[in-house]
Every structure is written in structure tokens, then in C-alpha cells.
Design a protein around this motif. Structure first.
Motif, PDB file in Angstrom:
ATOM      1  N   GLY A 177       2.168   7.407   0.483  1.00  0.00           N
ATOM      2  CA  GLY A 177       1.224   8.772   0.511  1.00  0.00           C
ATOM      3  C   GLY A 177       0.503   8.863  -0.546  1.00  0.00           C
ATOM      4  O   GLY A 177      -0.513   9.585  -0.514  1.00  0.00           O
ATOM      5  N   ALA A 178       1.019   8.595  -1.824  1.00  0.00           N
ATOM      6  CA  ALA A 178       0.070   8.698  -3.149  1.00  0.00           C
ATOM      7  C   ALA A 178      -0.963   7.810  -2.828  1.00  0.00           C
ATOM      8  O   ALA A 178      -2.128   8.113  -3.942  1.00  0.00           O
ATOM      9  CB  ALA A 178       0.972   8.645  -4.088  1.00  0.00           C
ATOM     10  N   THR A 179      -1.222   6.862  -2.174  1.00  0.00           N
ATOM     11  CA  THR A 179      -2.480   5.959  -2.298  1.00  0.00           C
ATOM     12  C   THR A 179      -3.574   6.912  -1.790  1.00  0.00           C
ATOM     13  O   THR A 179      -4.627   6.368  -1.855  1.00  0.00           O
ATOM     14  CB  THR A 179      -2.150   4.652  -1.384  1.00  0.00           C
ATOM     15  OG1 THR A 179      -1.950   4.992  -0.053  1.00  0.00           O
ATOM     16  CG2 THR A 179      -0.961   3.793  -2.076  1.00  0.00           C
ATOM     17  N   SER A 180      -3.192   7.928  -0.911  1.00  0.00           N
ATOM     18  CA  SER A 180      -4.404   8.853  -0.573  1.00  0.00           C
ATOM     19  C   SER A 180      -4.787   9.829  -1.332  1.00  0.00           C
ATOM     20  O   SER A 180      -5.641  10.690  -1.290  1.00  0.00           O
ATOM     21  CB  SER A 180      -3.779   9.368   0.822  1.00  0.00           C
ATOM     22  OG  SER A 180      -3.560   8.493   1.817  1.00  0.00           O
ATOM     23  N   GLN A 181      -3.987   9.675  -2.660  1.00  0.00           N
ATOM     24  CA  GLN A 181      -4.372  10.759  -3.753  1.00  0.00           C
ATOM     25  C   GLN A 181      -5.527  10.187  -4.606  1.00  0.00           C
ATOM     26  O   GLN A 181      -5.409   9.055  -5.053  1.00  0.00           O
ATOM     27  CB  GLN A 181      -3.216  11.176  -4.379  1.00  0.00           C
ATOM     28  CG  GLN A 181      -2.215  11.909  -3.576  1.00  0.00           C
ATOM     29  CD  GLN A 181      -2.648  13.412  -3.342  1.00  0.00           C
ATOM     30  OE1 GLN A 181      -3.540  13.791  -3.900  1.00  0.00           O
ATOM     31  NE2 GLN A 181      -2.059  13.978  -2.236  1.00  0.00           N
ATOM     32  N   GLY A 182      -6.343  11.221  -5.167  1.00  0.00           N
ATOM     33  CA  GLY A 182      -7.523  10.572  -6.204  1.00  0.00           C
ATOM     34  C   GLY A 182      -6.757  10.008  -7.404  1.00  0.00           C
ATOM     35  O   GLY A 182      -7.406   9.030  -7.747  1.00  0.00           O
ATOM     36  N   GLN A 203       5.903   1.635  -3.237  1.00  0.00           N
ATOM     37  CA  GLN A 203       7.082   1.630  -2.169  1.00  0.00           C
ATOM     38  C   GLN A 203       6.429   2.388  -0.798  1.00  0.00           C
ATOM     39  O   GLN A 203       6.573   3.466  -0.883  1.00  0.00           O
ATOM     40  CB  GLN A 203       8.447   2.519  -2.629  1.00  0.00           C
ATOM     41  CG  GLN A 203       8.905   1.812  -4.024  1.00  0.00           C
ATOM     42  CD  GLN A 203       9.943   2.567  -4.498  1.00  0.00           C
ATOM     43  OE1 GLN A 203      11.249   2.580  -4.049  1.00  0.00           O
ATOM     44  NE2 GLN A 203       9.791   3.550  -5.431  1.00  0.00           N
ATOM     45  N   ASN A 204       5.988   1.347  -0.149  1.00  0.00           N
ATOM     46  CA  ASN A 204       5.517   1.647   1.228  1.00  0.00           C
ATOM     47  C   ASN A 204       6.822   2.057   2.010  1.00  0.00           C
ATOM     48  O   ASN A 204       7.363   1.087   2.806  1.00  0.00           O
ATOM     49  CB  ASN A 204       4.670   0.686   1.791  1.00  0.00           C
ATOM     50  CG  ASN A 204       4.030   1.108   3.279  1.00  0.00           C
ATOM     51  OD1 ASN A 204       4.569   1.971   3.675  1.00  0.00           O
ATOM     52  ND2 ASN A 204       3.392   0.141   3.581  1.00  0.00           N
ATOM     53  N   ASN A 205       7.376   3.153   2.187  1.00  0.00           N
ATOM     54  CA  ASN A 205       8.488   3.624   2.870  1.00  0.00           C
ATOM     55  C   ASN A 205       8.218   4.086   4.381  1.00  0.00           C
ATOM     56  O   ASN A 205       8.865   4.530   5.142  1.00  0.00           O
ATOM     57  CB  ASN A 205       9.565   4.507   2.295  1.00  0.00           C
ATOM     58  CG  ASN A 205       8.740   5.995   2.143  1.00  0.00           C
ATOM     59  OD1 ASN A 205       7.980   6.434   2.915  1.00  0.00           O
ATOM     60  ND2 ASN A 205       9.386   6.743   1.193  1.00  0.00           N
ATOM     61  N   GLN A 206       7.063   3.640   4.762  1.00  0.00           N
ATOM     62  CA  GLN A 206       6.240   3.883   6.237  1.00  0.00           C
ATOM     63  C   GLN A 206       6.067   5.424   6.561  1.00  0.00           C
ATOM     64  O   GLN A 206       5.166   5.341   7.350  1.00  0.00           O
ATOM     65  CB  GLN A 206       7.340   3.430   7.251  1.00  0.00           C
ATOM     66  CG  GLN A 206       7.832   2.113   6.949  1.00  0.00           C
ATOM     67  CD  GLN A 206       6.704   1.076   6.895  1.00  0.00           C
ATOM     68  OE1 GLN A 206       6.012   0.983   7.914  1.00  0.00           O
ATOM     69  NE2 GLN A 206       6.765   0.230   5.825  1.00  0.00           N
ATOM     70  N   TRP A 207       6.422   6.548   5.711  1.00  0.00           N
ATOM     71  CA  TRP A 207       6.277   7.721   5.952  1.00  0.00           C
ATOM     72  C   TRP A 207       5.767   8.458   4.814  1.00  0.00           C
ATOM     73  O   TRP A 207       6.679   8.558   3.868  1.00  0.00           O
ATOM     74  CB  TRP A 207       7.356   8.299   6.785  1.00  0.00           C
ATOM     75  CG  TRP A 207       7.792   7.928   7.973  1.00  0.00           C
ATOM     76  CD1 TRP A 207       8.434   6.908   8.510  1.00  0.00           C
ATOM     77  CD2 TRP A 207       7.137   8.261   9.256  1.00  0.00           C
ATOM     78  NE1 TRP A 207       8.543   6.773   9.582  1.00  0.00           N
ATOM     79  CE2 TRP A 207       7.717   7.396  10.199  1.00  0.00           C
ATOM     80  CE3 TRP A 207       6.244   9.017   9.778  1.00  0.00           C
ATOM     81  CZ2 TRP A 207       7.257   7.622  11.691  1.00  0.00           C
ATOM     82  CZ3 TRP A 207       5.674   9.254  11.043  1.00  0.00           C
ATOM     83  CH2 TRP A 207       6.308   8.423  11.953  1.00  0.00           C
ATOM     84  N   ALA A 208       4.768   9.392   4.889  1.00  0.00           N
ATOM     85  CA  ALA A 208       4.184  10.011   3.880  1.00  0.00           C
ATOM     86  C   ALA A 208       4.803  11.569   4.161  1.00  0.00           C
ATOM     87  O   ALA A 208       3.872  12.246   4.975  1.00  0.00           O
ATOM     88  CB  ALA A 208       2.940  10.149   3.588  1.00  0.00           C
ATOM     89  N   ILE A 209       5.989  11.993   4.104  1.00  0.00           N
ATOM     90  CA  ILE A 209       6.723  12.926   4.740  1.00  0.00           C
ATOM     91  C   ILE A 209       6.530  12.849   6.278  1.00  0.00           C
ATOM     92  O   ILE A 209       7.091  11.679   6.795  1.00  0.00           O
ATOM     93  CB  ILE A 209       5.934  14.425   4.509  1.00  0.00           C
ATOM     94  CG1 ILE A 209       6.110  14.660   3.008  1.00  0.00           C
ATOM     95  CG2 ILE A 209       6.829  15.606   5.100  1.00  0.00           C
ATOM     96  CD1 ILE A 209       5.220  15.900   2.598  1.00  0.00           C
ATOM     97  N   SER A 210       5.823  13.364   7.287  1.00  0.00           N
ATOM     98  CA  SER A 210       5.694  12.837   8.513  1.00  0.00           C
ATOM     99  C   SER A 210       4.630  12.210   9.086  1.00  0.00           C
ATOM    100  O   SER A 210       4.241  12.091  10.498  1.00  0.00           O
ATOM    101  CB  SER A 210       5.719  14.333   9.351  1.00  0.00           C
ATOM    102  OG  SER A 210       4.659  15.126   9.050  1.00  0.00           O
ATOM    103  N   GLU A 211       3.786  11.807   8.119  1.00  0.00           N
ATOM    104  CA  GLU A 211       2.648  11.177   8.329  1.00  0.00           C
ATOM    105  C   GLU A 211       2.987   9.575   8.314  1.00  0.00           C
ATOM    106  O   GLU A 211       3.198   9.008   7.269  1.00  0.00           O
ATOM    107  CB  GLU A 211       1.444  11.287   7.630  1.00  0.00           C
ATOM    108  CG  GLU A 211       0.663  12.686   7.685  1.00  0.00           C
ATOM    109  CD  GLU A 211       0.017  12.758   9.109  1.00  0.00           C
ATOM    110  OE1 GLU A 211      -0.663  11.750   9.493  1.00  0.00           O
ATOM    111  OE2 GLU A 211       0.244  13.598  10.134  1.00  0.00           O
TER     112      GLU A 211
END
Length: 374
Positions: A177-182, A203-211
Motif C-alpha cells: 500500500g505504501a508504494t502508492s504514497q508519495g 512486503q507485498n502481502n496482497q492487501w492494503a487494508i481492503s484494497e
């Protein structure tokens, strides 16, 4: 519920580095090899079991109202333990809020983690001595911090000298999810431009919370590295041996002055995002069941049993030690003293500023007024 995910655990692993299969069989890779021995593999197992036991105890404490929140690392133990064992004493880690395996692996007493999530401790471990920063709660901020620290190492002459006891590097841990952060992307830009000795460990755990990851990125995350001018590699994040090998190579590259590397550890968060989350609202049961078959601890245990590198006495001792640790943590967590508001003024600066001294005096005067009114 149909979110377009097939849940197949092999998906995304076709181009990932793997050295230990889910059934515990060692395999070769043309570019990476595990340089450790079975003693190190036993350490991997013991550390993963210990961290998972801490995680389970913390969740229980939160459910009983003793912690305000807890972000579980269930399923991500191999990614964290494999990476932290690749670090040297002089290296430095910038974790996010889920890196319990990293912080404990660097020597932080897990009680300090419980104290933070109990809301009575801002983080009081020795960050310089242990080489691990405080948790980054705001998503992605550690990307800039890690890059700045790495640039400082290079300017202090602690990179590329050829001295293995002196040359240092930084590992920046973050989630998909952090890869979408600036902040993460800006960190990647600066690290590449200034050849900073940083290993960006996603760590790509497949889910950024629910995304799900498919809604965040149309391309595999590790391929983004080429756009920043650095190498990128995807590793099976449930394979502690492969994670160790890939991270070791990236750290060696960084310490030698050859710049940053982006690692995508392809893994899965088997628990909730935090204890305030209900993952049954957005993911399917069969997806979780398939990933449980790739459990990182079971994988290492299968190898140790099949090769005779560990016996039942070893596994029993690890379980006993982990249970004893959980018992201590529960006892000590419940007996942690509650700080007064006045004590929190000591946590702001090493030396109080005049403004802070004045604020403390006003606070103490305010508290005293209640005593006088009795």
C-alpha cells in the motif's frame, strides 16, 4: 463476493526467487544461493515461532482491552526474519508498524512494542545501539527517512571503503500500500539520484487494508524499480532462505557503494490489517486457505524434519521458550506503570526548551489547583 482475484498462491511467484519449496525441498536458483548452514535455518525457525507467539499474545491482550490496537504479522514471518538476519550490526532498519520480527530480531524487547500499543510508551528502545528506528505509523514516511540516513552514511565515509566491519547500509521496510504514497516514491527518486545505500524492502502481502494489489498497480511492484534506475527483484516472501539470500546480495551491493535495490517480498497477510479490521468483509475464505498451505514456519519445519537437521526435542524447546516469553509479556504488560502527563514532557526533547519548561510549569500549576480545591 467476486473481486476478480483467483486466490491462487502461485500467481505472482513465477518470476520470484525461491530456494525452499512449500513442502520443504531445497531448490537452486541461477542468481541467488543461500550461504547459511542448517544452524542458521534452525535460528530462522526459532525466531519465526517466537515472533508468531508474541503476535498471538498481543492480539489476545488487545481483545481483552489491554492494548489499544495491534497490527498482526501473521504469515509474514519469513520475510521479516530472513531479511533481518541478512543485516549486520552497523546496518540500520526503518520499519513500518508491522515489523515486529525486524524489531525483535534487532534486539528490541517485545514488551516495548506492547507498551507502545498500550499507549503508555512513545518508543524508548535504543535506536542507535540496536540499529532499528521507531515504528512509522504514517504510511510511507520511512522512505524519506531511510534515504536521508543512507545519504548521511555515504557522506560520512561509511560506504564503499571495503571494510566489512565498517561499511553500512539501510533497509527501508514498507508494504504494498505504501508504494502508492508519495514519500516512498520520492525516497526512491533521491536514493537513485544520490546512489544512497538503501534496500527498499516491500512486503507485498496482497492487501492494503481492503484494497487488493491488482487495484493499486497494473504491473508487478518490483518492475517499478527500473523506472527509478535501480535493480528490482521479486522473492518468495514465505521462503526465509530466499529472502535471506536476496537481501544479503542487496545489502552487499549497497555497502559497496553501488546504490539502492528494490525487493518485493511476495507474501500474504493471513490475519487482519489491525485488530480494528475485519478481513472477512473483503477477501474470500478459499484465498486464505490456499495461502495457509504456504505457511512460512511449516515450510522450514518440513525441511528440518526431512533432513534430520532438527529433532522433536528442538521443536519442543522452541515451543516451551515461546510460551514462557508470552507468559512474561502478559505479566509484565499488565504491571506496566501508567505515566503521568507531566512525565510525557520528558519525551519531547533530550534537553527541555524554555517553551517546554514553561508549559510544564503551567501544567503542574493546573494539576495543583485541583488538590487545593479539595
Amino acid at each position: 463476493m467476486d473481486d476478480g482475484r483467483n486466490g491462487v498462491p502461485e500467481g505472482g511467484l513465477e518470476d520470484a526467487v525461491q530456494l525452499l519449496t512449500p513442502t520443504g525441498e531445497r531448490v537452486d536458483h541461477p542468481d541467488y544461493a543461500f550461504a547459511g548452514d542448517d544452524a542458521l535455518v534452525r535460528d530462522f525457525y526459532a525466531d519465526m515461532v517466537r515472533v508468531r507467539r508474541v503476535d498471538a499474545e498481543a492480539i489476545a491482550l488487545q481483545r481483552q482491552g489491554e492494548l489499544g490496537l495491534w497490527p498482526s504479522l501473521l504469515g509474514q514471518e519469513a520475510a521479516q526474519i530472513g531479511a533481518v538476519h541478512a543485516m549486520r550490526g552497523q546496518d540500520y532498519a526503518f520499519p513500518t508498524y508491522r515489523e515486529h520480527g525486524v524489531t525483535i530480531g534487532r534486539g528490541v524487547d517485545p514488551l516495548r512494542l506492547l507498551a507502545m500499543f498500550r499507549g503508555i510508551d512513545p518508543g524508548t528502545w535504543d535506536i542507535a545501539g540496536l540499529g532499528v528506528h521507531l515504528y512509522s505509523i504514517i504510511i510511507g514516511t520511512q522512505g524519506l527517512q531511510a534515504t536521508g540516513y543512507g545519504m548521511g552514511l555515504e557522506r560520512d565515509g561509511l560506504v564503499g571503503s571495503g571494510d566489512p566491519e565498517r561499511d553500512a547500509a539501510v533497509v527501508c521496510f514498507f508494504g504494498d500500500g505504501a508504494t502508492s504514497q508519495g514519500d516512498i516514491n520520492e525516497g526512491l527518486v533521491f536514493a537513485s539520484s544520490f546512489n544512497a545505500p538503501v534496500v527498499f524492502f516491500c512486503q507485498n502481502n496482497q492487501w492494503a487494508i481492503s484494497e487488493p494489489i491488482e487495484r493499486q498497480s497494473r504491473a508487478p511492484l518490483y518492475r517499478r524499480a527500473s523506472g527509478f534506475g535501480m535493480p528490482g527483484v521479486r522473492v518468495d516472501g514465505n521462503d526465509a532462505l530466499a529472502v535471506h539470500a536476496v537481501t544479503t546480495a542487496a545489502l552487499d551491493r549497497a555497502r559497496s557503494g553501488n546504490g539502492p535495490t528494490f525487493i518485493e517480498a511476495y507474501t500474504y497477510r493471513m490475519g487482519a490489517h489491525t485488530t480494528s479490521d475485519d478481513p472477512t468483509k473483503y477477501r474470500l475464505d478459499h484465498e486464505l486457505a490456499q495461502w495457509r498451505e504456504r505457511d512460512p514456519i511449516s515450510r522450514v519445519r518440513a525441511y528440518l524434519e526431512a533432513t534430520g537437521a532438527a529433532d522433536e526435542a528442538f521443536f519442543a524447546a522452541v515451543d516451551e521458550e515461546s510460551d514462557a516469553l508470552a507468559t512474561r509479556l502478559r505479566r509484565d504488560c499488565l504491571s506496566l506503570p501508567e505515566p503521568t502527563l507531566a512525565e510525557t514532557f520528558d519525551w519531547v526533547y533530550a534537553t527541555k526548551s524554555p517553551e517546554l519548561v514553561e508549559q510544564l510549569a503551567r501544567h503542574e500549576e493546573y494539576v495543583a489547583s485541583f488538590e487545593e480545591a479539595r
